[in-house]
Design a protein around this motif. Structure first.
Motif, PDB file in Angstrom:
ATOM      1  N   ARG A 207       0.834  -1.210   0.000  1.00 27.16           N
ATOM      2  CA  ARG A 207       0.000   0.000   0.000  1.00 27.16           C
ATOM      3  C   ARG A 207       0.873   1.265   0.000  1.00 27.16           C
ATOM      4  N   ALA A 208       2.000   1.193   0.698  1.00 28.76           N
ATOM      5  CA  ALA A 208       2.918   2.332   0.695  1.00 28.76           C
ATOM      6  C   ALA A 208       3.477   2.573  -0.706  1.00 28.76           C
ATOM      7  N   ALA A 209       3.782   1.491  -1.428  1.00 30.45           N
ATOM      8  CA  ALA A 209       4.270   1.625  -2.808  1.00 30.45           C
ATOM      9  C   ALA A 209       3.219   2.292  -3.684  1.00 30.45           C
ATOM     10  N   LEU A 210       1.951   1.875  -3.525  1.00 29.00           N
ATOM     11  CA  LEU A 210       0.876   2.440  -4.342  1.00 29.00           C
ATOM     12  C   LEU A 210       0.638   3.905  -3.985  1.00 29.00           C
ATOM     13  N   ALA A 211       0.821   4.235  -2.703  1.00 29.50           N
ATOM     14  CA  ALA A 211       0.659   5.634  -2.292  1.00 29.50           C
ATOM     15  C   ALA A 211       1.738   6.513  -2.908  1.00 29.50           C
ATOM     16  N   LEU A 212       2.950   5.973  -3.039  1.00 27.55           N
ATOM     17  CA  LEU A 212       4.035   6.736  -3.649  1.00 27.55           C
ATOM     18  C   LEU A 212       3.784   6.998  -5.133  1.00 27.55           C
ATOM     19  N   LYS A 213       3.139   6.021  -5.800  1.00 24.21           N
ATOM     20  CA  LYS A 213       2.871   6.161  -7.234  1.00 24.21           C
ATOM     21  C   LYS A 213       1.511   5.533  -7.543  1.00 24.21           C
ATOM     22  N   PRO A 214       0.438   6.310  -7.460  1.00 23.00           N
ATOM     23  CA  PRO A 214      -0.922   5.755  -7.585  1.00 23.00           C
ATOM     24  C   PRO A 214      -1.228   5.088  -8.912  1.00 23.00           C
ATOM     25  N   ASP A 215      -0.425   5.350  -9.954  1.00 25.69           N
ATOM     26  CA  ASP A 215      -0.694   4.712 -11.249  1.00 25.69           C
ATOM     27  C   ASP A 215       0.230   3.522 -11.496  1.00 25.69           C
ATOM     28  N   SER A 216       0.893   3.030 -10.451  1.00 21.53           N
ATOM     29  CA  SER A 216       1.861   1.937 -10.596  1.00 21.53           C
ATOM     30  C   SER A 216       1.154   0.588 -10.687  1.00 21.53           C
TER      31      SER A 216
END
Length: 576
Positions: A207-216
């Motif tokens: 979830r932290a990764a997705l928060a850093l880049k929401p289109d990842s």
């Protein structure tokens, strides 16, 4: 409804040289761009020593050639010779000697990326993790920001070879944590936690990764992997695709999830969108062919699978074996009674797989029988003579089918009866024998055989369904029939044939609304002639004659010779 017998169908702790072969496999006569070579004259004496070492190594010796090359490398300061010595040690599965040679290689070519990678690979596999950690830490620090993510994933790849998985996991955590403001680091931390069984931490990091880049997309896929609840994964994918409709990888993952959930129509829609973007994608063509078969849409299945064969034929470097797809195309052509096309597809199969070859011969015999050459079909089957008992039983099943398709029901019964004596523990053979027994009116034999199947394979839902349907069809012991079909339904809740049986037993018991409900659900899942006939009769009894006639006409269009249709029309005194 009883599901009729289907045609027989086709069915590291030690250091491995190959694990680091990609790091040390270049010929000794070549050097990387970052390896500075010494200016050494190739004298006749030096050439003799090099050739002697190579010839001895080719004769199966390694110690003397290895030592000689390493000695010459140190004398001449030529890193290529140290590299070749490392190759020899690896080929002889001697990790300690390989490490010694790689150390010399690094000393002679300190800027060589190949040498560094070879050293890291050997250090990790030899559990010299502290040495590897220092190097990896420095590599990450020195990597340009744009390349650091790739360097982190490369570090994880190296550490995946370690014997001490727990120590390697802790080391990866230490290496990656300083960069946890990047998507790549968070993804790796999530993967690392997931591999340790820490699903809570894995989800937090994803979830932290997705928060850093929401289109990842990779972040979404990682989050989906660690989430335990399929419904939550479905919501995640649907929400992401709503705002990122061109997210190819997420859509492909969503399509696979839909297949797992047996949402075949929705899965097909997703794969069709993927195919629109990549018209020649073999994976999508194959998936659409299979899904179309699952949805009983033969024409669409043939279209996609035929295109699969065409695209594969235009891709000479693709090593996929087309045999299974060709066999499916043969079966699809047979289903629409185009036996010439079925044989044409079958003749294209050229497989080295013995099981596939056997399956093709079985299918060829079945086609011969359908064209009227029953004697030729039986001769072909007799000539197969496989060694394995399971395949011997398949030959019996195929012969029974050939005779049944030819209308020789009594002969089919005899062949299958003899087969059950030879293979009394084969549930498939017993099941076919049971249905053939019922076909000639031997219902007591049928019931005994089906109960034998239940004893041999308690999870065989076909047996429970077949016996329950037989009782319902004969309008006897309806309570027992309902119990048997209910048990089958619990084993295979999405099977439309069992739904049909359940609807039919409710009809026999006078529960018309329950019967209609089950039969409509079954027909929505499987557009089958028998199901249409049963639903048509129920609707006729409920006074819905117009819809009943429509369904019965649909059944006639699908299968003009359908026994259930003929019996129903006679029972209702109805002409279409």
């Amino acid at each position: 409804m009883v599901q009729q017998p289907q045609p027989a169908s086709v069915p590291p702790a030690e250091v491995e040289p190959a694990a680091v072969a990609d790091e040390t496999s270049s010929p000794a006569v070549e050097a990387s761009d970052d390896e500075k070579l010494p200016n050494v004259a190739l004298t006749s004496d030096l050439l003799y020593k090099l050739m002697k070492a190579e010839l001895e190594y080719r004769e199966g010796k390694w110690e003397r050639p290895y030592a000689d090359l390493l000695d010459i490398a140190r004398q001449t300061r030529d890193p290529r010779l140290a590299r070749r010595a490392a190759e020899m040690a690896l080929g002889a599965t001697q990790p300690l000697e390989a490490m010694a040679a790689v150390r010399t290689w690094r000393e002679l070519a300190p800027d060589s990326e190949d040498a560094a990678r070879a050293y890291l690979g050997l250090a990790v596999m030899s559990d010299k993790l502290p040495e590897a950690e220092a190097i990896l830490k420095q590599r990450l620090a020195d990597a340009p920001i744009a390349e650091r993510g790739a360097a982190m994933f490369q570090a994880r790849q190296f550490l995946s070879r370690a014997k001490d998985k727990e120590a390697a996991s802790a080391m990866l955590e230490r290496l990656i944590t300083p960069y946890n403001n990047t998507v790549e680091a968070r993804i790796l931390l999530s993967q690392n936690a997931f591999s340790r069984g820490d699903k809570v931490r894995a989800e937090t990091e994803a979830r932290a990764a997705l928060a850093l880049k929401p289109d990842s997309e990779i972040s979404v896929l990682m989050l989906a992997q660690v989430m335990a609840d399929p419904a939550s994964v479905e919501t995640l994918f649907t929400s992401f695709l709503a705002t990122h409709p061109k997210a190819h990888e997420v859509r492909a993952a969503h399509a696979r999830l839909l297949v797992d959930q047996k949402e075949y129509a929705k899965a097909r829609e997703s794969f069709e969108r993927l195919l629109a973007e990549q018209p020649d994608n073999l994976g999508n063509l194959y998936a659409l062919g299979i899904l179309s078969m699952q949805l009983d849409e033969s024409e669409a299945a043939e279209k996609y699978l035929s295109r699969f064969i065409d695209v594969l034929g235009e891709s000479p470097d693709d090593e996929r074996d087309p045999s299974r797809v060709l066999l499916m195309l043969s079966q699809l052509a047979e289903q629409r009674d185009d036996l010439a096309a079925s044989r044409k597809w079958l003749d294209k199969i050229d497989s080295a797989d013995p099981a596939m070859t056997f399956g093709v011969q079985i299918k060829r015999a079945q086609l011969m029988g359908r064209t009227g050459d029953v004697a030729g079909a039986r001769k072909l089957l007799t000539g197969l003579a496989p060694a394995e008992k399971t395949e011997q039983a398949q030959v019996v099943l195929a012969e029974g089918q050939v005779l049944r398709d030819a209308g020789q029901f009594a002969n089919a019964y005899k062949v299958l009866e003899v087969g059950t004596r030879r293979f009394p523990d084969n549930p498939d053979l017993l099941y076919d024998f049971a249905l053939q027994a019922e076909k000639i009116g031997r219902v007591e034999v049928m019931e005994k055989a089906l109960r034998a199947v239940m004893a041999l394979a308690p999870d065989n839902h076909h047996a429970y369904n077949a016996l329950g349907y037989s009782l319902a069809e004969r309008n006897v012991r309806l309570d027992e029939a309902l119990a048997l079909i209910d048990k089958a339904m619990k084993m295979a809740p999405e099977d439309p044939f069992i739904m049909d049986s359940l609807g039919w037993v409710h009809y026999r018991m006078g529960n018309l609304d329950a019967a209609e409900l089950q039969l409509r659900k079954a027909y929505s899942l499987r557009n089958d002639a028998d199901i249409a006939v049963h639903l048509g009769e129920v609707l006729w009894r409920k006074g819905q004659q117009a819809e009943a006639r429509k369904l019965l006409r649909e059944a006639r269009a699908k299968d003009p010779k359908n026994d259930a249709l003929r019996n129903t029309l006679a029972r209702l005194q109805l002409k279409l």
